[in-house]
Enzyme design. Structure first.
Site, PDB file in Angstrom:
ATOM      1  CD  GLU A 117      -2.056  -1.261   3.042  1.00  0.00           C
ATOM      2  OE1 GLU A 117      -2.763  -0.418   3.570  1.00  0.00           O
ATOM      3  OE2 GLU A 117      -1.950  -2.187   3.850  1.00  0.00           O
ATOM      4  CE  LYS A 119       5.363   4.983   6.980  1.00  0.00           C
ATOM      5  NZ  LYS A 119       5.040   6.459   7.323  1.00  0.00           N
ATOM      6  CG  ASP A 121       4.368  12.663   4.325  1.00  0.00           C
ATOM      7  OD1 ASP A 121       4.432  12.623   5.399  1.00  0.00           O
ATOM      8  OD2 ASP A 121       5.255  13.592   3.553  1.00  0.00           O
ATOM      9  CE1 TYR A 229      -2.431   2.261   9.837  1.00  0.00           C
ATOM     10  CE2 TYR A 229      -2.133   4.124   8.186  1.00  0.00           C
ATOM     11  CZ  TYR A 229      -2.005   3.590   9.460  1.00  0.00           C
ATOM     12  OH  TYR A 229      -1.504   4.286  10.381  1.00  0.00           O
ATOM     13  CB  CYS A 415      21.285  45.956 -18.822  1.00  0.00           C
ATOM     14  SG  CYS A 415      19.613  46.495 -18.302  1.00  0.00           S
ATOM     15  CB  CYS A 436      18.197  44.187 -20.402  1.00  0.00           C
ATOM     16  SG  CYS A 436      18.690  42.941 -19.184  1.00  0.00           S
TER      17      CYS A 436
HETATM   18  O1  I6G Z   1       2.248   4.257   9.789  1.00  0.00           O
HETATM   19  C1  I6G Z   1       1.676   3.326   8.858  1.00  0.00           C
HETATM   20  C2  I6G Z   1       1.389   3.741   7.564  1.00  0.00           C
HETATM   21  C3  I6G Z   1       0.642   2.944   6.997  1.00  0.00           C
HETATM   22  C4  I6G Z   1       1.330   2.047   9.451  1.00  0.00           C
HETATM   23  C5  I6G Z   1       0.820   1.230   8.663  1.00  0.00           C
HETATM   24  C6  I6G Z   1       0.442   1.648   7.206  1.00  0.00           C
HETATM   25  O2  I6G Z   1      -0.139   0.780   6.583  1.00  0.00           O
HETATM   26  C7  I6G Z   1      -0.552   1.062   5.199  1.00  0.00           C
HETATM   27  N1  I6G Z   1       0.380   0.067   9.002  1.00  0.00           N
HETATM   28  C8  I6G Z   1       0.691  -0.256  10.270  1.00  0.00           C
HETATM   29  C9  I6G Z   1       0.253  -1.658  10.608  1.00  0.00           C
HETATM   30  C10 I6G Z   1       1.328   0.654  11.226  1.00  0.00           C
HETATM   31  N2  I6G Z   1       1.719   1.907  10.582  1.00  0.00           N
HETATM   32  C11 I6G Z   1       1.537   0.468  12.383  1.00  0.00           C
END
Ligand code: I6G
Length: 675
Positions: A117, A119, A121, A229, A415, A436
């Site tokens: 997946e 991650k 931000d 998630y 210039c 210029c």
């Molecule tokens: O910090 C996290 C971001 C994404 C996660 C996470 C995650 O899954 C897509 N999954 C777990 C199990 C944990 N932190 C602890």
């Protein structure tokens, strides 16, 4: 209960159901069924009924989404199951090491299956549903104790206030990430800039600041989103055997999921996923800082267990950081084609977002003042995707003593002409015009560029060399280069072959189109779309040269500012002489069959084109649209009629969906053009 009370209760229930349904269609499934105005009408009706009968208001009412009274402080929430962190890997080798550790611990040589997946931000959140109703939302905090942000979470439109579907658990805790989409971040920052207010540094900070607002009305205005998630506490429901099936089940209960989740095999499958998402990253509607792999089988997860505060069965594979700290060594001012003076920070080189960055634009003096950037400062540099790196913020705590504010130079650094700044304009300009050197060079680069005269082989570096060697001064001098081939060949990195190619390209460029020629002249405010409008209206260059402002203002895409720029350009004798010389050199174009704008099939419609089209370049698609009378712009707004999307459409598609702008895929676009 009286008949009337029953009627009101029934109406509230019906409205709640309808609003929840449409909210899910819009925010979770991206598939709205009713216009926004109709949603607003239903919403206001419910609000009024609740105001008249407060005793009938429920905690999962859709009206809770607009926020309520501000809190004095957040209460604390103890997580029944701690919210853990994740281990990280930063390279393919570290991923292989992770994979080996998993297999060694499971004492198996078999391939292991993972879910992969993105991650996001943002920041982690835990949502607690009892009997399907959202009762509590908490931040991660230190993993054991977080803050109760229930009021704010209720304002997040894609978080369901109650679950739908079958077999809803007695207790369900879902975990996920709250984030701000790139489109919302840009919009809020633009609004802040317009009001001269402080901007957010990045979407993550904006999301964190918004979720931790004591005033939930402010949180509501920040248009956050959430993706789930994982699950935490679950009671009264038998979990399926794999993580991917859990995610699927969450989706069936109406919880929002990231669309990019995949099941992959072994370390090689993880690495391919990492590379794929890395390519897609820029086009995603939200910021991500890596991907996460989780062993898919829950029984294997159980066997693997935890180390310290992180699961052994999962890891994050991080992308190179997009933000880094470095030092500003100098602030210099560059001069552009139209004389615009742009401050640029010269930086201690820093590796950020996968490349080494030594310069970052500071845009204009307003931006410098707002961020208060000074020479010697430590700054956070942000480079998202292929976007030009920028100074996100200053680390004021590290500011050296005696630093001074940056001032706009009084004279052009190239210039020496006066620098002027028009009232209400953020941009300061060199007043030297074609005197210029910098403006001349930029003007020639623009003339030669692909979308203008398309002179192959005449890149920016060569233009600089030719001007510095006094071989050209103005754009018309390019067509005299055929008599100076010996001098060109003597220049650094130029052989006879390159010279021949250049002369050949110059010859070829003489056969152009009127819109390209008008665009190539570099008249301020006249971009490709305006150039096409002018070409269509006048049919040739001479009538355009003689047009007055009154006539110009009546043309599509031309307002008073553009009209005055055009008139001003053609009133200057040296510009007329340059055009005469270009025409004498043999520049020509096919005659334009003039059509009234209103006769063109797409007149009155406004398009944005994004993503990669398989059958043609994006610029060709734009030209096709322009030729058919459409207006083509660079960003999606309420005025956009259609967004044409190719592969990897990016954040514009999300924006279009948000605004309800119709989206055409390539097939639908071709059909529209054909008809
Ligand atoms: O910090 C996290 C971001 C994404 C996660 C996470 C995650 O899954 C897509 N999954 C777990 C199990 C944990 N932190 C602890």
């Amino acid at each position: 209960m009286s008949h009337q009370e029953k009627q009101i209760t029934d109406r509230i229930e019906a409205l709640t159901q309808q609003l929840n349904h449409h909210s899910r269609q819009y925010y979770v499934l991206d598939d709205p069924e009713i216009p926004d105005a109709e949603y607003d009408r239903l919403f206001r009706e419910l609000q009024q009924l609740e105001q008249d009968h407060p005793e009938l208001k429920t905690i999962d009412s859709p009206t809770q989404r607009v926020g309520g009274e501000a809190l004095a402080a957040f209460t604390q929430v103890t997580h029944r199951i701690p919210m853990l962190s994740l281990g990280n890997v930063f390279s393919e080798q570290e991923l292989l090491d992770f994979y080996k550790r998993v297999r060694d611990r499971l004492k198996t040589e078999d391939e292991i299956e993972f879910t992969a997946e993105p991650k996001l931000d943002g920041l982690a959140i835990s949502l607690l549903y009892e009997k399907g109703v959202l009762l509590q939302a908490a931040t991660r905090g230190d993993g054991s104790v977080g803050e109760n942000v229930t009021e704010n979470a209720r304002t997040i439109r894609n978080i369901p206030l109650h679950l739908s579907g079958n077999n809803i658990p007695d207790v369900l805790e879902v975990r996920g990430e709250v984030f701000m989409s790139k489109a919302v971040f840009e919009k809020l920052n633009q609004q802040a800039r317009d009001k001269g207010e402080k901007t957010f540094v990045n979407p993550r900070n904006a999301a964190a600041g918004s979720l931790r607002q004591l005033d939930s009305k402010i949180a509501a205005s920040r248009q956050l989103s959430m993706y789930c998630y994982a699950v935490g506490v679950v009671e009264g429901f038998e979990l399926p055997a794999t993580h991917s099936e859990i995610l699927q089940q969450l989706g069936e209960w109406g919880l929002p999921l990231c669309h990019e989740v995949e099941v992959v095999q072994a370390a090689s499958g993880c690495q391919s996923y990492y590379e794929k998402i890395g390519k897609l990253r820029e086009q995603l509607a939200y910021d991500i800082d890596g991907v996460v792999y989780k062993v898919n089988s829950l029984s294997l997860q159980q066997q693997l267990g935890f180390v310290a505060r992180a699961p052994r069965w999962a890891t994050a594979h991080k992308f190179p950081a997009q933000e880094e700290i470095t030092q500003v060594n100098a602030i210099e001012f560059q001069v552009g084609r139209t004389g615009a003076i742009t401050p640029v920070a010269r930086l201690e080189p820093v590796f950020v977002g996968g490349v080494t960055v030594s310069n970052a634009t500071l845009h204009n003096m307003d931006e410098i003042r707002r961020k208060d950037v000074r020479v010697g400062d430590q700054v956070i540099i942000r480079r998202a995707g292929d976007v030009i790196p920028e100074v996100a913020s200053v680390v004021f705590a590290n500011r050296p003593a005696g630093s001074v504010e940056v001032e706009l130079p009084r004279v052009c650094p190239v210039c020496g002409s006066d620098v002027v700044q028009e009232k209400d304009e953020a941009v300061a300009r060199c007043s030297g015009g074609l005197y210029c050197h910098a403006q001349r060079k930029e003007g020639i680069k623009h003339f030669a560029s692909r979308r203008a005269m398309d002179i192959d082989g005449l890149g920016d570096k060569l233009v600089e060399q030719l001007v510095d060697a006094d071989l050209i001064d103005h754009i018309d001098d390019l067509y005299l280069l055929k008599d100076k081939t010996q001098s060109i060949a003597a220049m650094e990195r130029m052989g006879q072959k390159s010279v021949d190619n250049l002369i050949d390209s110059l010859e070829k460029s003489k056969a152009t189109t009127l819109p390209r020629f008008i665009f190539a002249l570099g008249i301020r405010e006249v971009g490709e779309v305006t150039a096409a409008s002018l070409a269509n209206h006048f049919g040739d260059i001479r009538p355009l040269m003689q047009a007055n402002e009154a006539e110009l203002i009546n043309i599509a895409d031309v307002g008073p500012v553009v009209a005055s720029r055009v008139v001003n350009f053609f009133s200057q004798a040296h510009n007329l002489e340059v055009i005469d010389r270009l025409l004498s050199a043999g520049i020509h174009w096919p005659a334009i069959e003039k059509k009234a704008e209103s006769e063109l099939p797409l007149s009155g419609l406004s398009f944005v084109v994004t993503g990669t089209l398989s059958g043609m370049g994006r610029n060709d698609a734009k030209q096709l649209l322009i030729d058919k009378g459409a207006k083509v712009t660079g960003s999606v707004s309420k005025k956009t009629s259609y967004l044409v999307v190719g592969e990897n459409p990016g954040s514009k598609a999300a924006k279009a969906e948000e605004l309800g702008v119709e989206i055409l895929d390539e097939e639908a676009f071709l059909l529209l053009i054909k008809d």
